[in-house]
Design a protein around this motif. Structure first.
Motif, PDB file in Angstrom:
ATOM      1  N   VAL A 112       0.472 -96.213  29.640  1.00  0.00           N
ATOM      2  CA  VAL A 112      -0.803 -96.890  29.377  1.00  0.00           C
ATOM      3  C   VAL A 112      -1.954 -95.887  29.409  1.00  0.00           C
ATOM      4  O   VAL A 112      -2.834 -95.881  28.544  1.00  0.00           O
ATOM      5  N   GLU A 113      -1.941 -95.022  30.415  1.00  0.00           N
ATOM      6  CA  GLU A 113      -3.012 -94.025  30.545  1.00  0.00           C
ATOM      7  C   GLU A 113      -3.054 -93.078  29.347  1.00  0.00           C
ATOM      8  O   GLU A 113      -4.129 -92.718  28.861  1.00  0.00           O
ATOM      9  N   LYS A 114      -1.874 -92.681  28.875  1.00  0.00           N
ATOM     10  CA  LYS A 114      -1.818 -91.787  27.716  1.00  0.00           C
ATOM     11  C   LYS A 114      -2.409 -92.451  26.481  1.00  0.00           C
ATOM     12  O   LYS A 114      -3.129 -91.821  25.688  1.00  0.00           O
ATOM     13  N   GLY A 171      -5.669-102.623  19.553  1.00  0.00           N
ATOM     14  CA  GLY A 171      -4.824-103.819  19.575  1.00  0.00           C
ATOM     15  C   GLY A 171      -3.756-103.711  20.662  1.00  0.00           C
ATOM     16  O   GLY A 171      -3.477-104.675  21.384  1.00  0.00           O
ATOM     17  N   LYS A 172      -3.187-102.549  20.767  1.00  0.00           N
ATOM     18  CA  LYS A 172      -2.132-102.323  21.762  1.00  0.00           C
ATOM     19  C   LYS A 172      -2.673-102.481  23.183  1.00  0.00           C
ATOM     20  O   LYS A 172      -2.067-103.126  24.042  1.00  0.00           O
ATOM     21  N   LEU A 173      -3.836-101.899  23.427  1.00  0.00           N
ATOM     22  CA  LEU A 173      -4.408-101.925  24.778  1.00  0.00           C
ATOM     23  C   LEU A 173      -5.048-103.276  25.111  1.00  0.00           C
ATOM     24  O   LEU A 173      -5.319-103.558  26.282  1.00  0.00           O
ATOM     25  N   ASN A 174      -5.292-104.092  24.082  1.00  0.00           N
ATOM     26  CA  ASN A 174      -5.800-105.448  24.330  1.00  0.00           C
ATOM     27  C   ASN A 174      -4.662-106.454  24.489  1.00  0.00           C
ATOM     28  O   ASN A 174      -4.888-107.623  24.773  1.00  0.00           O
ATOM     29  N   ASN A 175      -3.438-105.967  24.290  1.00  0.00           N
ATOM     30  CA  ASN A 175      -2.246-106.811  24.436  1.00  0.00           C
ATOM     31  C   ASN A 175      -1.843-106.846  25.914  1.00  0.00           C
ATOM     32  O   ASN A 175      -1.344-105.859  26.471  1.00  0.00           O
ATOM     33  N   GLN A 176      -2.045-107.962  26.582  1.00  0.00           N
ATOM     34  CA  GLN A 176      -1.773-108.064  28.012  1.00  0.00           C
ATOM     35  C   GLN A 176      -0.299-107.865  28.346  1.00  0.00           C
ATOM     36  O   GLN A 176       0.056-107.380  29.415  1.00  0.00           O
ATOM     37  N   ALA A 186       4.371-102.003  30.359  1.00  0.00           N
ATOM     38  CA  ALA A 186       4.507-100.550  30.119  1.00  0.00           C
ATOM     39  C   ALA A 186       4.258 -99.772  31.407  1.00  0.00           C
ATOM     40  O   ALA A 186       3.441-100.180  32.246  1.00  0.00           O
ATOM     41  N   PRO A 187       4.956 -98.637  31.593  1.00  0.00           N
ATOM     42  CA  PRO A 187       4.691 -97.778  32.761  1.00  0.00           C
ATOM     43  C   PRO A 187       3.236 -97.335  32.774  1.00  0.00           C
ATOM     44  O   PRO A 187       2.622 -97.162  31.707  1.00  0.00           O
ATOM     45  N   GLN A 188       2.680 -97.152  33.958  1.00  0.00           N
ATOM     46  CA  GLN A 188       1.277 -96.817  34.107  1.00  0.00           C
ATOM     47  C   GLN A 188       0.901 -95.539  33.365  1.00  0.00           C
ATOM     48  O   GLN A 188      -0.167 -95.452  32.745  1.00  0.00           O
ATOM     49  N   ASP A 189       1.794 -94.531  33.415  1.00  0.00           N
ATOM     50  CA  ASP A 189       1.464 -93.261  32.759  1.00  0.00           C
ATOM     51  C   ASP A 189       1.409 -93.418  31.235  1.00  0.00           C
ATOM     52  O   ASP A 189       0.619 -92.749  30.552  1.00  0.00           O
ATOM     53  N   LYS A 200      -5.637 -91.263  24.257  1.00  0.00           N
ATOM     54  CA  LYS A 200      -5.613 -91.104  22.796  1.00  0.00           C
ATOM     55  C   LYS A 200      -6.774 -91.855  22.147  1.00  0.00           C
ATOM     56  O   LYS A 200      -7.461 -91.348  21.247  1.00  0.00           O
ATOM     57  N   LEU A 201      -6.988 -93.111  22.589  1.00  0.00           N
ATOM     58  CA  LEU A 201      -8.059 -93.921  22.017  1.00  0.00           C
ATOM     59  C   LEU A 201      -9.414 -93.245  22.240  1.00  0.00           C
ATOM     60  O   LEU A 201     -10.246 -93.178  21.326  1.00  0.00           O
TER      61      LEU A 201
END
Length: 920
Positions: A890-892, A874-879, A885-888, A896-897
């Motif tokens: 998002v990558e983290k 849900g978090k990563l599908n939230n545009q 969010a900082p790129q690092d 995790k996912l």
């Protein structure tokens, strides 16, 4: 052996023993020579991380070559550091209300020698704590009697050969120290300033010409205005003159290709006495050179009376105001510029016209360039030779004089008429030049640039200009280890002087290290609060002591607060004690070909763990040597023994290769991998499995014990150059079980490759064995089978090669994987399974696990993973989150996912196995 490894207990006493027994001294063997020069640290200071890094690498090479039987010299010493040392002592005197001029030159120099005796031992103490092993009996100082003789002799020869002269030229001038300084002592800092535009009226009244400058005060020394010869705007003005405002002088408009038509107005004011580029233009056009500054950067008598005696920056304000009132100021605009500051005083330096002594470096450079081109000296990594060439092919004459009292006084004298005489002393000069006693001679007040004596270091330390046995034996040296920042200032000058005075290169290899930075890649500096002291990493330091240490030399409260905050953030618990070996291993592992090297204290924990692992492994070995006879001649090597000897042999070959190529990082990696993963993680377990077998053949048992202790001894030798203390301490215990007669690892031979130990078949057999054991352990873990339970193992579809390997390793498999029996059969009961090649491994699960209890446990795990996967998806599908969010971050979250989804997949496989089991 003590149960736990404590470096504090052994390191310093161990070092004292080595030094007392003369192990570091050269000339102890008759092998090939290996010589390396310590870049002499400044006597004023203490060793920083860069020193610790480079000294570790030098010591790795030195210890390695000693163990290889080479006649090894690591030549130590310190540099007198002219400016830095004089500043320290002057500051001490000033605190007492005394200046050096109050004392006079001789008394002041006496004070410096006293301070040197007090301070000079610090570096030696630190190097000893780092475990470095130079030949302390040969320690030199650039101001000792022998090196002082070498400096004088070198200069006299250069002067007599027409390569040294006294002349008036522009130099970098420090108005606080009142001396010329080298380019290395200039720090270019970007600062916010201003760019002033002024109009200069044409002599004929036909208009004005506009110039721009960041230093308005220097306009009083202008002697021309330059334009590009092809600039159509000004072609008709070339040859005309302008009136220089605030003066009664007329200056010409000249044409020169140096001017950039597109930059600014296309008109450049020319001040040859106060700008290096303008100085060259002035020489090309034969322009007058007008110096407007005194040595302390006040305006002199060459400017209008109104401005004389003013400080340069005070004068700037008044001159700008006057030009504005007279209507000559066109505009002022903000401008970011690079400002040259002295690295010792922090003051803005001036290009300053003064009489100095110079060496014709361009004439000395040609042979030094050719030597590298011909491969007589090679740079490692190779790309650094291009940096060397770039500087050497564009050399200016080298200013070798400094207006100081501390240093080698230039051996030149002047008579009343200003004639110059160069010689060892006044008596030598009178005899050489046949001067009568009525000719009054005055010695030159200036001393040599510190880099002049440093350039002689590779041969002056060996006794030059005398023809000593050491000079004959150890020159040229084998390798120089240094940083890229002094390729110009030291490496190149040693090359020039070595070839000129010794007719040979000073070193065969130049290994260039990267720059040690902090964990975030920032340069270490006191103002940032990220400086690390190698000794703190060895001994540990609490937070408050660390803060005090980092802030006590800072003057500004604001800076102190900033450093304290940074320290509390990065080291909330202070710094733990890691011991010398962990620090050295870290330095060695970081020595890659990178230009910048990030040092993370956390990485040291891994190498401290390595030391503990080696210590515990050694204790295990010696606890399993009951009944071992070191004179036993009939040894029956099993597959595990043949395998570990093969792997050791491969590691030895790799170690020699990496050292030859200066790949210290790969050396550290191959030692780490062998010791941790092959010897400790596998062979010790394989040996334990065999020794626990009460039916083991005596000759096989002796072979296992022999292998345990002998491989350990070879490991200690292999790792000794990197981690000398722990290896020496373990060796004291190990040698009682082996045939070695060496009193110290330092006297042992470094392991050499032995092709008789290559056994590729054992590698394949142990690889198969490892796969089987790992497979069984994985099934046990996934199916949650209790570690204490012994389980049956079924093999289906084995190839003949599998059966052959099983015959050699079945008892080991049963011991290491807790297997009760091994059955080869196509009729396999319900089981969890895995595949190795064509062979299937089956572990029957009936009676080993409670299917329903295991299903319930897995359901709970699955529910937790479901929740986390839903949340992260849900978090990563939230545009909005992705955009803000900082790129690092998002990558983290993506990582995790991916991890949770992987775990979910494995859980599903376990469900499938349970379902299969239930179906049966």
């Amino acid at each position: 052996m003590q149960k736990n490894y404590d470096p504090q207990e052994i390191e310093q006493q161990c070092y004292k023993d080595w030094e007392a027994k003369g192990y570091f001294q050269c000339g102890n063997t008759k092998g090939e020579t290996f010589a390396i020069m310590l870049p002499p640290p400044n006597v004023t200071g203490t060793l920083h991380m860069g020193h610790g890094f480079q000294h570790t690498l030098m010591d790795v090479l030195t210890r390695y070559h000693r163990m290889m039987g080479d006649d090894t010299l690591w030549q130590p010493g310190t540099d007198h550091a002219g400016i830095a040392t004089q500043m320290v002592v002057e500051r001490q005197l000033n605190n007492q209300g005394v200046s050096r001029h109050d004392l006079g030159r001789e008394k002041f120099i006496e004070k410096i020698w006293q301070w040197k005796e007090y301070s000079g031992n610090n570096i030696g103490k630190q190097m000893r704590r780092l475990g470095t092993s130079p030949d302390w009996s040969r320690e030199r100082f650039t101001m000792d009697e022998g090196l002082s003789e070498a400096v004088a002799e070198a200069f006299i020869r250069l002067y007599e050969d027409g390569l040294a002269y006294r002349g008036e030229r522009l130099v970098n001038w420090d108005p606080v120290l009142k001396t010329a300084v080298s380019d290395l002592e200039v720090v270019q800092e970007e600062e916010k300033g201003a760019l002033w535009h002024f109009s200069y009226p044409l002599e004929d009244g036909s208009g004005v010409i506009e110039i721009a400058t960041t230093r308005p005060e220097t306009m009083l020394g202008d002697v021309a205005v330059a334009v590009h010869p092809e600039d159509a705007r000004y072609k008709n003005l070339i040859g005309k003159k302008v009136k220089l405002p605030l003066t009664d002088r007329l200056i010409p408009i000249i044409a020169d290709d140096y001017v950039e038509k597109e930059f600014g107005t296309g008109c450049v004011k020319i001040t040859p006495a106060h700008d290096f580029n303008d100085y060259e233009i002035g020489k090309r056009h034969g322009l007058e050179i007008i110096n407007i500054l005194t040595p302390d950067a006040t305006l002199n008598d060459n400017v209008p009376e109104k401005y004389r005696g003013l400080d340069r920056f005070e004068a700037r304000k008044i001159i700008v105001d006057d030009l504005e009132q007279l209507g000559f100021l066109v505009k002022k605009q903000p401008h970011t510029l690079k400002v040259p500051r002295g690295d010792r005083t922090g003051v803005i330096l001036e290009p300053y016209l003064t009489k100095q002594w110079f060496v014709k470096a361009s004439q000395l450079a040609a042979p030094a360039i050719e030597a590298v081109e011909a491969g007589k000296t090679r740079f490692v990594p190779d790309n650094w030779k291009n940096t060397y060439y770039a500087w050497m092919r564009d050399l200016q004459d080298w200013c070798v004089s400094r207006q100081l009292w501390w240093g080698h006084r230039i051996p030149a004298w002047y008579d009343q008429s200003g004639h110059i005489y160069v010689g060892k002393d006044e008596k030598d000069i009178r005899q050489k030049y046949q001067l009568s006693d009525d000719v009054v001679l005055t010695q030159e007040e200036d001393v040599f640039d510190t880099w002049f004596s440093a350039a002689l270091w590779p041969f002056s330390t060996l006794g030059w200009p005398q023809k000593t046995p050491e000079l004959e034996k150890y020159y040229p040296t084998s390798v120089l280890i240094t940083g890229f920042d002094i390729i110009f200032f030291w490496v190149a000058r040693m090359m020039m002087f070595g070839l000129y005075f010794m007719k040979d290169v000073p070193f065969k290899d130049v290994y260039i290290t990267g720059l040690i930075r902090d964990a975030e890649g920032q340069k270490m500096s006191k103002s940032k609060g990220n400086v690390l002291d190698p000794i703190d990493l060895i001994d540990g330091i609490d937070l408050e002591s660390l803060i005090k240490k980092r802030t006590e030399s800072l003057m500004q409260p604001q800076m102190k607060a900033k450093v304290e905050k940074a320290t509390r953030k990065h080291f909330p618990d202070g710094i733990a004690a890691f011991g010398t070996d962990a620090l050295r291993f870290t330095f060695t592992a970081l020595a890659s070909t990178s230009r910048d090297i990030s040092f993370d204290v956390a990485r040291m924990e891994g190498y401290r763990n390595f030391c503990n692992k080696l210590w515990n492994a050694s204790r295990f070995v010696m606890m399993n040597l009951d009944g071992f006879d070191q004179n036993h001649t009939s040894l029956k090597m099993g597959v595990a023994e043949k395998w570990i000897w093969h792997q050791l042999n491969e590691t030895i070959a790799a170690a020699h290769k990496h050292i030859a190529q200066y790949r210290f990082d790969l050396l550290a990696q191959c030692i780490y991998d062998f010791v941790w993963h092959q010897y400790c993680d596998w062979y010790l377990e394989l040996a334990k499995a065999q020794l626990s077998d009460k039916t083991i053949d005596l000759y096989h048992k002796q072979a296992v014990q022999f292998t345990l202790i002998q491989v350990l001894e070879e490991v200690l030798k292999l790792a000794h150059p990197v981690i000398p203390f722990i290896t020496e301490e373990i060796f004291k215990q190990v040698k009682t079980y082996t045939k070695t007669k060496d009193d110290s690892l330092m006297l042992s031979a470094f392991p050499c490759f032995d092709e008789n130990l290559i056994d590729q078949a054992s590698v394949e057999e142990v690889l198969w064995l490892q796969k089987v054991i790992i497979s069984i352990r994985t099934i046990r873990a996934e199916m949650n089978i209790k570690p204490s339970l012994e389980i049956p193992l079924y093999l289906k579809n084995p190839m003949q090669s599998d059966i052959d390997k099983l015959a050699k390793t079945q008892k080991i498999i049963q011991y290491m994987a807790k297997v009760s029996s091994v059955t080869i059969s196509d009729d396999v009961p319900m089981s969890a399974s895995d595949v190795i090649g064509e062979m299937e491994l089956h572990i029957p699960l009936a009676g080993l696990i409670d299917v329903e209890a295991e299903r319930s446990r897995l359901e709970k795990e699955k529910a937790k993973l479901d929740k986390e996967i839903t949340r992260l998806s849900g978090k990563l599908n939230n545009q909005k989150f992705i955009a803000n969010a900082p790129q690092d971050v998002v990558e983290k979250e993506k990582q995790k996912l991916a991890e949770f989804e992987s775990k979910y997949g494995k859980l599903q496989q376990q469900f499938d196995k349970l379902a299969s089991l239930s179906a049966h």
